[in-house]
Design a protein around this motif. Structure first.
Motif, PDB file in Angstrom:
ATOM      1  N   ALA A 156      -4.969  -2.150 -10.816  1.00  0.00           N
ATOM      2  CA  ALA A 156      -5.496  -1.368 -11.930  1.00  0.00           C
ATOM      3  C   ALA A 156      -4.927  -1.928 -13.231  1.00  0.00           C
ATOM      4  O   ALA A 156      -3.760  -2.331 -13.280  1.00  0.00           O
ATOM      5  N   HIS A 166       1.560  -9.424  -5.058  1.00  0.00           N
ATOM      6  CA  HIS A 166       1.804  -8.233  -5.872  1.00  0.00           C
ATOM      7  C   HIS A 166       2.371  -8.578  -7.253  1.00  0.00           C
ATOM      8  O   HIS A 166       2.973  -7.739  -7.899  1.00  0.00           O
ATOM      9  N   ALA A 213       2.413   3.610  -6.931  1.00  0.00           N
ATOM     10  CA  ALA A 213       3.461   2.631  -6.647  1.00  0.00           C
ATOM     11  C   ALA A 213       4.511   2.702  -7.761  1.00  0.00           C
ATOM     12  O   ALA A 213       4.164   2.704  -8.946  1.00  0.00           O
ATOM     13  N   CYS A 246      -1.160  -3.500 -12.524  1.00  0.00           N
ATOM     14  CA  CYS A 246      -0.386  -3.057 -11.362  1.00  0.00           C
ATOM     15  C   CYS A 246      -0.631  -4.057 -10.237  1.00  0.00           C
ATOM     16  O   CYS A 246      -1.768  -4.275  -9.823  1.00  0.00           O
ATOM     17  N   SER A 273       5.555   5.218 -12.457  1.00  0.00           N
ATOM     18  CA  SER A 273       4.776   4.687 -11.346  1.00  0.00           C
ATOM     19  C   SER A 273       3.332   4.540 -11.801  1.00  0.00           C
ATOM     20  O   SER A 273       2.921   5.099 -12.817  1.00  0.00           O
ATOM     21  N   CYS A 274       2.575   3.814 -11.013  1.00  0.00           N
ATOM     22  CA  CYS A 274       1.174   3.593 -11.351  1.00  0.00           C
ATOM     23  C   CYS A 274       0.392   4.899 -11.238  1.00  0.00           C
ATOM     24  O   CYS A 274       0.446   5.572 -10.203  1.00  0.00           O
ATOM     25  N   GLU A 281      -2.672   5.211 -10.822  1.00  0.00           N
ATOM     26  CA  GLU A 281      -3.793   5.023  -9.894  1.00  0.00           C
ATOM     27  C   GLU A 281      -3.358   5.058  -8.427  1.00  0.00           C
ATOM     28  O   GLU A 281      -4.001   5.684  -7.608  1.00  0.00           O
ATOM     29  N   CYS A 282      -2.249   4.371  -8.088  1.00  0.00           N
ATOM     30  CA  CYS A 282      -1.850   4.251  -6.681  1.00  0.00           C
ATOM     31  C   CYS A 282      -0.468   4.832  -6.386  1.00  0.00           C
ATOM     32  O   CYS A 282      -0.032   4.820  -5.236  1.00  0.00           O
ATOM     33  N   MET A 287       0.106  -3.738  -7.218  1.00  0.00           N
ATOM     34  CA  MET A 287      -0.166  -3.102  -5.935  1.00  0.00           C
ATOM     35  C   MET A 287      -1.658  -2.811  -5.776  1.00  0.00           C
ATOM     36  O   MET A 287      -2.274  -3.195  -4.806  1.00  0.00           O
ATOM     37  N   CYS A 288      -2.260  -2.142  -6.778  1.00  0.00           N
ATOM     38  CA  CYS A 288      -3.686  -1.782  -6.672  1.00  0.00           C
ATOM     39  C   CYS A 288      -4.577  -2.567  -7.637  1.00  0.00           C
ATOM     40  O   CYS A 288      -5.787  -2.423  -7.611  1.00  0.00           O
TER      41      CYS A 288
END
Length: 107
Positions: free
Chosen positions: A73, A15, A91, A68, A85-86, A88-89, A70-71
C-alpha cells in the motif's frame, strides 16, 4: 512475482528490507522527493544515485510517498508519521525510523 511500484537500491527481500536496515520491522520504502523513486533507506539512495537527497517539504506531506513492504500500500507521509503500523495490513513499522526522519522530511 513482480511488485509495483519498483523499489530501487540494495534490497535483500520482497518486503523492501535492505542491506543497511533488515530487521523484522524494516518494511517500508520511501519515495524520494528529488527523483520520484522508492528506496528502502537514505543509504541505498546515496549509494546508487548521482545526486543528493532532498527532503519532502511539509506542504507535500499529503502525497503518497511511503510504501508498505508487506502489503504494498502507498501511504501519505502524514499517515506514515502518525502510525505505528500499516493502516491497510496492520504490519508494524520500525519506531526508530523516527530517528532518521530528518533525512526524508522537513523538520
Amino acid at each position: 512475482m513482480s511488485r509495483s511500484p519498483q523499489v530501487y537500491g540494495k534490497t535483500v527481500d520482497e518486503h523492501t528490507r535492505c542491506e543497511h536496515y533488515a530487521t523484522e520491522l524494516d518494511i517500508i520504502a520511501i519515495r524520494f522527493a528529488c527523483c520520484d523513486r522508492y528506496y528502502p533507506c537514505h543509504l541505498c539512495h546515496a549509494e546508487t544515485t548521482d545526486h543528493s537527497a532532498q527532503q519532502w517539504p511539509r506542504e507535500k506531506w499529503d502525497q503518497a510517498a511511503i510504501l508498505c513492504g508487506m502489503c504494498w500500500a502507498e501511504l501519505t507521509i502524514d499517515t506514515y508519521r502518525s502510525a505505528d503500523s500499516c493502516p491497510e495490513c496492520a504490519a508494524p513499522f520500525n519506531p526508530r525510523c523516527a530517528a532518521h526522519s530528518s533525512y526524508y522530511f522537513e523538520g
